[in-house]
Write a protein that holds these residues in place. Structure first.
Motif, PDB file in Angstrom:
ATOM      1  N   ALA A 180       0.849  -1.192   0.000  1.00 51.43           N
ATOM      2  CA  ALA A 180       0.000   0.000   0.000  1.00 51.43           C
ATOM      3  C   ALA A 180       0.886   1.244   0.000  1.00 51.43           C
ATOM      4  CB  ALA A 180      -0.920   0.005   1.218  1.00 51.43           C
ATOM      5  N   GLY A 181       0.496   2.237  -0.755  1.00 48.63           N
ATOM      6  CA  GLY A 181       1.325   3.432  -0.879  1.00 48.63           C
ATOM      7  C   GLY A 181       1.316   4.310   0.350  1.00 48.63           C
ATOM      8  N   LEU A 182       0.132   4.666   0.830  1.00 49.61           N
ATOM      9  CA  LEU A 182       0.001   5.529   1.991  1.00 49.61           C
ATOM     10  C   LEU A 182      -0.947   4.846   2.968  1.00 49.61           C
ATOM     11  CD1 LEU A 182      -0.342   9.291   2.184  1.00 49.61           C
ATOM     12  CD2 LEU A 182      -2.039   7.900   3.331  1.00 49.61           C
ATOM     13  N   VAL A 183      -0.509   4.685   4.196  1.00 52.54           N
ATOM     14  CA  VAL A 183      -1.334   4.057   5.221  1.00 52.54           C
ATOM     15  C   VAL A 183      -1.511   5.049   6.359  1.00 52.54           C
ATOM     16  CG1 VAL A 183      -1.576   2.126   6.814  1.00 52.54           C
ATOM     17  CG2 VAL A 183      -0.488   1.775   4.594  1.00 52.54           C
ATOM     18  N   ALA A 184      -2.769   5.304   6.700  1.00 47.43           N
ATOM     19  CA  ALA A 184      -3.084   6.228   7.784  1.00 47.43           C
ATOM     20  C   ALA A 184      -3.891   5.501   8.854  1.00 47.43           C
ATOM     21  CB  ALA A 184      -3.884   7.412   7.260  1.00 47.43           C
ATOM     22  N   VAL A 185      -3.636   5.858  10.100  1.00 47.42           N
ATOM     23  CA  VAL A 185      -4.408   5.334  11.221  1.00 47.42           C
ATOM     24  C   VAL A 185      -5.119   6.507  11.877  1.00 47.42           C
ATOM     25  CG1 VAL A 185      -4.318   4.200  13.468  1.00 47.42           C
ATOM     26  CG2 VAL A 185      -2.820   3.426  11.631  1.00 47.42           C
ATOM     27  N   ALA A 186      -6.443   6.411  11.970  1.00 46.32           N
ATOM     28  CA  ALA A 186      -7.248   7.420  12.659  1.00 46.32           C
ATOM     29  C   ALA A 186      -7.694   6.811  13.982  1.00 46.32           C
ATOM     30  CB  ALA A 186      -8.452   7.812  11.820  1.00 46.32           C
ATOM     31  N   ALA A 187      -7.336   7.461  15.065  1.00 44.27           N
ATOM     32  CA  ALA A 187      -7.638   6.945  16.400  1.00 44.27           C
ATOM     33  C   ALA A 187      -7.680   8.112  17.372  1.00 44.27           C
ATOM     34  CB  ALA A 187      -6.573   5.935  16.819  1.00 44.27           C
ATOM     35  N   PRO A 188      -8.195   7.874  18.577  1.00 40.28           N
ATOM     36  CA  PRO A 188      -8.148   8.934  19.584  1.00 40.28           C
ATOM     37  C   PRO A 188      -6.709   9.415  19.795  1.00 40.28           C
ATOM     38  CG  PRO A 188      -9.601   7.187  20.296  1.00 40.28           C
ATOM     39  CD  PRO A 188      -8.918   6.696  19.053  1.00 40.28           C
ATOM     40  N   ALA A 189      -6.551  10.708  20.009  1.00 44.11           N
ATOM     41  CA  ALA A 189      -5.221  11.306  20.126  1.00 44.11           C
ATOM     42  C   ALA A 189      -4.377  10.654  21.214  1.00 44.11           C
ATOM     43  CB  ALA A 189      -5.351  12.809  20.385  1.00 44.11           C
ATOM     44  N   SER A 190      -5.009  10.210  22.281  1.00 43.90           N
ATOM     45  CA  SER A 190      -4.250   9.594  23.373  1.00 43.90           C
ATOM     46  C   SER A 190      -3.609   8.279  22.961  1.00 43.90           C
ATOM     47  CB  SER A 190      -5.161   9.360  24.577  1.00 43.90           C
ATOM     48  OG  SER A 190      -6.216   8.476  24.238  1.00 43.90           O
ATOM     49  N   ALA A 191      -4.125   7.625  21.927  1.00 40.56           N
ATOM     50  CA  ALA A 191      -3.583   6.342  21.485  1.00 40.56           C
ATOM     51  C   ALA A 191      -2.586   6.472  20.339  1.00 40.56           C
ATOM     52  CB  ALA A 191      -4.720   5.422  21.061  1.00 40.56           C
ATOM     53  N   LEU A 192      -2.492   7.622  19.721  1.00 39.02           N
ATOM     54  CA  LEU A 192      -1.620   7.774  18.557  1.00 39.02           C
ATOM     55  C   LEU A 192      -0.158   7.439  18.827  1.00 39.02           C
ATOM     56  CD1 LEU A 192      -3.158  10.863  16.744  1.00 39.02           C
ATOM     57  CD2 LEU A 192      -3.439   8.431  16.220  1.00 39.02           C
ATOM     58  N   PRO A 193       0.405   7.748  20.003  1.00 40.08           N
ATOM     59  CA  PRO A 193       1.800   7.331  20.239  1.00 40.08           C
ATOM     60  C   PRO A 193       1.996   5.819  20.170  1.00 40.08           C
ATOM     61  CG  PRO A 193       1.167   9.012  21.812  1.00 40.08           C
ATOM     62  CD  PRO A 193      -0.080   8.617  21.074  1.00 40.08           C
ATOM     63  N   VAL A 194       0.988   5.067  20.544  1.00 37.25           N
ATOM     64  CA  VAL A 194       1.087   3.602  20.463  1.00 37.25           C
ATOM     65  C   VAL A 194       1.121   3.166  19.005  1.00 37.25           C
ATOM     66  CG1 VAL A 194      -0.039   1.420  21.053  1.00 37.25           C
ATOM     67  CG2 VAL A 194      -0.089   3.333  22.671  1.00 37.25           C
TER      68      VAL A 194
END
Length: 94
Positions: free
Chosen positions: A60-74
């Motif tokens: 896949a060329g671009l992979v994005a994860v949308a999640a609550p901001a508190s979980a983004l570091p994980v």
């Protein structure tokens, strides 16, 4: 005897497997190979991280994860090339 009774299906892979796949040119860009958005949770992040890594490894060329901001570091630990998007409420998806 137990393994024989299960009769697991196996297959062999090797360089020949990739011989029929298209190659990427030196001028290719990540937007030429699809964009994937993964909706990640806040407390159970394993499936989202595995899906993101699998998507990147499969091409896949671009992979994005949308999640609550508190979980983004994980999610950031899954791969440096992930795009991380804060999404707290359903309205954030619009």
């Amino acid at each position: 005897a137990v393994v024989a009774a299960l009769a697991p299906a196996t297959c062999e892979t090797g360089p020949w497997l990739a011989a029929g796949l298209p190659t990427r040119s030196a001028a290719s860009h990540k937007y030429h190979f699809g964009t994937l958005l993964i909706r990640g949770g806040s407390s159970m992040t394993g499936a989202g991280r595995l899906a993101a890594r699998a998507a990147l490894r499969s091409g896949a060329g671009l992979v994005a994860v949308a999640a609550p901001a508190s979980a983004l570091p994980v999610y950031a630990t899954a791969a440096a090339s992930l795009i991380l998007l804060p999404a707290e409420t359903p309205g954030d998806w619009s």
